[in-house]
Design a protein around this motif. Structure first.
Motif, mmCIF file in Angstrom:
data_model
loop_
_atom_site.group_PDB
_atom_site.id
_atom_site.type_symbol
_atom_site.label_atom_id
_atom_site.label_comp_id
_atom_site.label_asym_id
_atom_site.label_seq_id
_atom_site.Cartn_x
_atom_site.Cartn_y
_atom_site.Cartn_z
ATOM 1 N N HIS A 1 0.826 -1.203 0.000
ATOM 2 C CA HIS A 1 0.000 0.000 0.000
ATOM 3 C C HIS A 1 0.871 1.268 0.000
ATOM 4 N N ASN A 2 1.964 1.253 0.757
ATOM 5 C CA ASN A 2 2.838 2.431 0.847
ATOM 6 C C ASN A 2 3.576 2.734 -0.445
ATOM 7 N N ASP A 3 3.692 1.760 -1.328
ATOM 8 C CA ASP A 3 4.411 1.965 -2.591
ATOM 9 C C ASP A 3 3.509 2.418 -3.739
ATOM 10 N N ILE A 4 2.199 2.308 -3.579
ATOM 11 C CA ILE A 4 1.270 2.619 -4.674
ATOM 12 C C ILE A 4 1.419 4.064 -5.147
ATOM 13 N N ALA A 5 1.242 5.017 -4.251
ATOM 14 C CA ALA A 5 1.277 6.434 -4.652
ATOM 15 C C ALA A 5 2.627 6.831 -5.245
ATOM 16 N N PRO A 6 3.761 6.474 -4.619
ATOM 17 C CA PRO A 6 5.039 6.857 -5.243
ATOM 18 C C PRO A 6 5.218 6.266 -6.643
ATOM 19 N N LEU A 7 4.807 5.023 -6.827
ATOM 20 C CA LEU A 7 4.931 4.417 -8.162
ATOM 21 C C LEU A 7 4.017 5.111 -9.164
ATOM 22 N N LEU A 8 2.763 5.360 -8.786
ATOM 23 C CA LEU A 8 1.834 6.019 -9.698
ATOM 24 C C LEU A 8 2.311 7.430 -10.051
ATOM 25 N N ARG A 9 2.849 8.137 -9.086
ATOM 26 C CA ARG A 9 3.330 9.500 -9.360
ATOM 27 C C ARG A 9 4.578 9.500 -10.242
ATOM 28 N N THR A 10 5.374 8.466 -10.144
ATOM 29 C CA THR A 10 6.606 8.391 -10.936
ATOM 30 C C THR A 10 6.348 7.955 -12.366
ATOM 31 N N TYR A 11 5.482 6.974 -12.550
ATOM 32 C CA TYR A 11 5.359 6.338 -13.865
ATOM 33 C C TYR A 11 4.082 6.684 -14.632
ATOM 34 N N TRP A 12 3.078 7.199 -13.969
ATOM 35 C CA TRP A 12 1.827 7.547 -14.635
ATOM 36 C C TRP A 12 1.558 9.032 -14.467
ATOM 37 N N ASN A 13 0.623 9.526 -15.249
ATOM 38 C CA ASN A 13 0.162 10.900 -15.123
ATOM 39 C C ASN A 13 -1.323 10.842 -14.778
ATOM 40 N N VAL A 14 -1.607 10.600 -13.499
ATOM 41 C CA VAL A 14 -2.998 10.475 -13.052
ATOM 42 C C VAL A 14 -3.231 11.411 -11.871
ATOM 43 N N PRO A 15 -4.466 11.867 -11.710
ATOM 44 C CA PRO A 15 -4.765 12.792 -10.611
ATOM 45 C C PRO A 15 -4.726 12.084 -9.252
ATOM 46 N N ASP A 16 -4.588 12.877 -8.199
ATOM 47 C CA ASP A 16 -4.518 12.340 -6.837
ATOM 48 C C ASP A 16 -5.733 11.478 -6.499
ATOM 49 N N ARG A 17 -6.905 11.863 -6.978
ATOM 50 C CA ARG A 17 -8.119 11.075 -6.678
ATOM 51 C C ARG A 17 -7.986 9.667 -7.257
ATOM 52 N N GLN A 18 -7.418 9.544 -8.431
ATOM 53 C CA GLN A 18 -7.239 8.226 -9.030
ATOM 54 C C GLN A 18 -6.160 7.446 -8.273
ATOM 55 N N ILE A 19 -5.128 8.128 -7.841
ATOM 56 C CA ILE A 19 -4.088 7.471 -7.043
ATOM 57 C C ILE A 19 -4.696 6.876 -5.782
ATOM 58 N N ALA A 20 -5.594 7.618 -5.154
ATOM 59 C CA ALA A 20 -6.213 7.162 -3.908
ATOM 60 C C ALA A 20 -7.121 5.952 -4.101
ATOM 61 N N THR A 21 -7.535 5.684 -5.328
ATOM 62 C CA THR A 21 -8.487 4.596 -5.575
ATOM 63 C C THR A 21 -7.911 3.520 -6.485
ATOM 64 N N SER A 22 -6.581 3.448 -6.551
ATOM 65 C CA SER A 22 -5.921 2.501 -7.452
ATOM 66 C C SER A 22 -5.003 1.554 -6.701
ATOM 67 N N VAL A 23 -4.621 0.496 -7.395
ATOM 68 C CA VAL A 23 -3.582 -0.424 -6.936
ATOM 69 C C VAL A 23 -2.559 -0.545 -8.055
ATOM 70 N N VAL A 24 -1.386 -1.024 -7.709
ATOM 71 C CA VAL A 24 -0.345 -1.300 -8.684
ATOM 72 C C VAL A 24 0.077 -2.754 -8.497
ATOM 73 N N LEU A 25 0.245 -3.441 -9.615
ATOM 74 C CA LEU A 25 0.760 -4.808 -9.598
ATOM 75 C C LEU A 25 2.052 -4.832 -10.376
ATOM 76 N N ALA A 26 2.943 -5.764 -10.028
ATOM 77 C CA ALA A 26 4.260 -5.796 -10.644
ATOM 78 C C ALA A 26 4.693 -7.215 -10.975
ATOM 79 N N SER A 27 5.490 -7.306 -12.016
ATOM 80 C CA SER A 27 6.174 -8.545 -12.374
ATOM 81 C C SER A 27 7.576 -8.163 -12.834
ATOM 82 N N PRO A 28 8.607 -8.664 -12.171
ATOM 83 C CA PRO A 28 8.560 -9.504 -10.978
ATOM 84 C C PRO A 28 8.026 -8.705 -9.784
ATOM 85 N N PRO A 29 7.596 -9.423 -8.735
ATOM 86 C CA PRO A 29 7.051 -8.738 -7.557
ATOM 87 C C PRO A 29 8.043 -7.736 -6.974
ATOM 88 N N ILE A 30 7.506 -6.676 -6.412
ATOM 89 C CA ILE A 30 8.314 -5.645 -5.762
ATOM 90 C C ILE A 30 8.211 -5.875 -4.256
#
Length: 185
Positions: free
Chosen positions: A141-170
């Protein structure tokens, strides 16, 4: 999907010439989000033509699955800094559950040479399960917002309601390392 349909189907590159078909697929499949994602994040159409054109211009490369000369599913990949992002994965509702999305995801993952990240709505449990079945793992959960802010261009509201999945796992600070690598590029 019948065995014959599977044999006659195939994956191809999609671009601006496919825009109308791609939008039809995206907007039909996105109906699954209606009433599931926060109402302030839903809009009509879910993806407008200008938004798709902007995504293509911004480097999202789409692949599509075609059966009998009909595009039935699309999925994009976007190189961002030191990762590949899976973007806009949609299959026509009548073709969902027949392996189309799996084929597209495997196709894009085979071509990846870097870690792959996927962002999706936290409430889209079916999408999360799909990615998990294909070896992706949710980031903490703590990594979602930093990853979204670094790699995507989405508003804060979307960041608050999203998850990130990774391969390989982070795991264990790997998100910080990944983000630090993005900033040095």
């Amino acid at each position: 999907m019948t065995q014959q349909d599977q044999e006659e189907g195939g994956i191809r590159h999609c671009g601006m010439a496919d825009r109308a078909e791609m939008l039809a697929i995206i907007n039909a499949a996105a109906e699954a989000y209606r009433g599931v994602i926060p109402p302030d994040r839903w809009h009509e159409p879910y993806m407008a033509g200008e938004e798709l054109a902007a995504e293509l211009t911004d480097g999202v490369t789409f692949s599509g699955y075609v059966v009998h000369d009909r595009l039935i599913g699309v999925m994009g990949v976007q190189r961002r800094h030191n990762v590949d992002l899976i973007r806009h994965a949609y299959v026509l509702p009548e073709w969902q559950g027949h392996g189309t999305g799996s084929r597209l995801l495997r196709h894009l993952c085979r071509a990846a040479e870097r870690p792959i990240l996927i962002g999706t709505w936290a409430a889209a449990d079916w999408a999360i399960r799909f990615y998990e079945r294909h070896g992706f793992a949710r980031v903490s959960h703590n990594d979602i917002a930093p990853l979204l802010r670094t790699y995507w261009n989405v508003p804060d509201r979307q960041i608050a309601t999203s998850v990130v999945l990774a391969s390989p796992p982070i795991v264990d600070g790997a998100a910080e390392q990944l983000i630090a690598g993005a900033k040095t590029r």
